[in-house]
Design an enzyme around this catalytic site. Structure first.
Site, mmCIF file in Angstrom:
data_model
loop_
_atom_site.group_PDB
_atom_site.id
_atom_site.type_symbol
_atom_site.label_atom_id
_atom_site.label_comp_id
_atom_site.label_asym_id
_atom_site.label_seq_id
_atom_site.Cartn_x
_atom_site.Cartn_y
_atom_site.Cartn_z
ATOM 1 N N THR A 47 -48.543 -8.304 -7.563
ATOM 2 C CA THR A 47 -49.634 -9.256 -7.385
ATOM 3 C C THR A 47 -50.952 -8.510 -7.252
ATOM 4 O OG1 THR A 47 -48.250 -10.963 -6.395
ATOM 5 C CG2 THR A 47 -50.585 -11.001 -5.839
ATOM 6 N N ARG A 83 -54.655 -21.178 -4.092
ATOM 7 C CA ARG A 83 -54.514 -20.748 -2.697
ATOM 8 C C ARG A 83 -55.397 -19.548 -2.350
ATOM 9 N NH1 ARG A 83 -49.952 -22.877 -0.199
ATOM 10 N NH2 ARG A 83 -49.345 -21.040 0.998
ATOM 11 N N ARG A 95 -57.717 -20.682 3.632
ATOM 12 C CA ARG A 95 -56.763 -21.802 3.680
ATOM 13 C C ARG A 95 -57.018 -22.700 4.890
ATOM 14 N NH1 ARG A 95 -51.333 -18.625 1.430
ATOM 15 N NH2 ARG A 95 -52.465 -17.538 -0.219
ATOM 16 N N GLN A 113 -41.449 -9.705 -6.472
ATOM 17 C CA GLN A 113 -42.916 -9.721 -6.420
ATOM 18 C C GLN A 113 -43.376 -8.707 -5.389
ATOM 19 O OE1 GLN A 113 -44.475 -11.193 -3.450
ATOM 20 N NE2 GLN A 113 -46.503 -10.541 -4.129
ATOM 21 N N HIS A 120 -53.006 -18.419 -8.515
ATOM 22 C CA HIS A 120 -52.338 -18.518 -7.207
ATOM 23 C C HIS A 120 -52.289 -19.969 -6.742
ATOM 24 C CE1 HIS A 120 -51.069 -15.062 -4.543
ATOM 25 N NE2 HIS A 120 -50.711 -16.098 -3.790
ATOM 26 N N SER A 164 -40.272 -12.724 -2.931
ATOM 27 C CA SER A 164 -41.559 -12.233 -2.456
ATOM 28 C C SER A 164 -41.393 -11.049 -1.506
ATOM 29 C CB SER A 164 -42.302 -13.350 -1.727
ATOM 30 O OG SER A 164 -43.466 -12.862 -1.088
#
Length: 380
Positions: A159, A281, A168, A131, A278, A110
């Site tokens: 992404t 999320r 969240r 990513q 995702h 990531s």
């Protein structure tokens, strides 16, 4: 005791992980956004994908390798990016990359990992992916893409489903703030998890090391954001064209959920579609990824990478049967790390591989291409 006896399934690893890492860390990994309806929907819709068991097939030897981007990959699944993996378990990125290299499967680092592309480069295997959260500054984008290529990453996945930050709420209730701050409440949680605490102390405080390079110290942020948001943007077609010019390897868009939007991606230089909500999320009114998959397969000839909700080998077969070319998982690998430390990812790999072989035997196939013929078509 053999690990398969003590931890035969992913739920066993989740239970152990909960008892080994601080509560706020577990909530960061395990939670989704809103009321977590999308998280539950992913599981519900996967369970609705059924197969006809088959008999009188004789002894079988399943072929588990797949081809993706002109490369042969040993298994049909890989390790998806999870931001701040090093928060979940010390040295997570290198441990996961090593497992992937040994197994001959992709590992995707990531942008907001706690280790840089250069840190992980010495342990990367042949199927290293990166990513990308698209940086606002085109100069930063080009520099980061160059670093990724020089470090040995072969596939770039941008992404596209984080145009704004998600809330969240469950994560917030745990006491985790953005940017993270070690409050007395969190310190109390840390003290109850000595293995995690000592490992983190040895490894150093998790930081967003890749992007710290590009952050001007005099920039200020709202209290609800971390430095990653200085670099993120909501890309458009022009941004995609600039990225395509900067990156000469396979380019994947991660977070595509609308089949209509996938139809033109090949013409825009995209090499693969990563179908993902995702894992619930980002948006709590998204359909389950698995229920979008058949229409996505009809909409594009590009390879489809699938994620969201995968809990075992049977789920991997479900995705392949409905049109995915490859499956990625993020949470599962991190539950395994939190549960068992360095032994965890290899155990999960073996667990999921055995599950795939077992279920292929039940439906009587040796090749993934034959999975659609075993589907129970009426799932109403």
């Amino acid at each position: 005791m053999d690990l398969h006896t003590k931890y035969p399934g992913l739920p066993d690893l989740v239970t152990r992980a909960r008892g080994r890492i601080p509560h706020f860390v577990f909530e960061y990994l395990d939670s989704a956004t809103g009321n977590e309806a999308t998280l539950r929907r992913n599981r519900q819709k996967l369970d609705e994908v059924l197969f006809h068991p088959s008999i009188l097939r004789g002894a079988m030897t399943p072929e588990l390798s797949v081809k993706l981007f002109d490369n042969e990959i040993a298994l049909p699944f890989g390790i998806a990016p999870v931001g701040m993996s090093g928060l979940i378990w010390p040295n997570a990125e290198k441990l996961l990359a090593q497992t992937a290299a040994r197994a001959g499967i992709p590992y995707c680092l990531s942008t907001v990992a706690s280790q840089t592309p250069e840190d992980v480069a010495p342990v990367l295997g042949d199927h290293a992916w990166f990513q990308l959260y698209p940086p606002k500054d085109p100069g930063v984008m080009r520099d980061l893409v160059g670093r990724v290529k020089d470090a040995g990453f072969k596939v770039l996945a941008m992404t596209v489903d984080v145009p704004v930050a998600s809330r969240r709420e469950r994560q917030t209730r745990s006491g985790l703030t953005q940017p993270p701050r070690l409050t007395p409440r969190l310190l109390c949680q840390v003290m109850q998890r000595p293995a995690w605490a000592l490992g983190t102390l040895r490894q150093g405080r998790p930081r967003l090391k890749t992007i710290e390079t590009y952050v001007n110290d005099n920039r200020t942020l709202p209290s609800t954001e971390h430095i990653g948001y200085l670099l993120r943007t909501s890309p458009d077609a022009a941004y995609l064209a600039a990225l395509r010019e900067a990156w000469d390897g396979p380019l994947v868009l991660k977070g595509v959920m609308n089949p209509e939007e996938a139809k033109s991606l090949s013409d825009q230089g995209v090499d693969g579609v990563w179908l993902s909500n995702h894992a619930g999320r980002q948006f709590d009114a998204a359909p389950a990824s698995i229920e979008v998959l058949p229409a996505m397969r009809d909409a594009t000839d590009l390879p489809i990478i699938f994620d969201s909700g995968i809990d075992g080998g049977l789920d991997i077969l479900r995705a392949l049967a409905l049109g995915a070319d490859f499956v990625m998982m993020g949470r599962a690998w991190h539950y395994a790390l939190a549960a068992l430390g360095p032994r965890g990812p290899d155990h999960l790999l073996d667990m999921f591989t055995r599950d795939i072989v077992s279920n292929m035997g039940q439906v009587g196939i040796e090749r993934f291409a034959d999975l659609p013929s075993r589907l129970v078509q009426d799932r109403s």
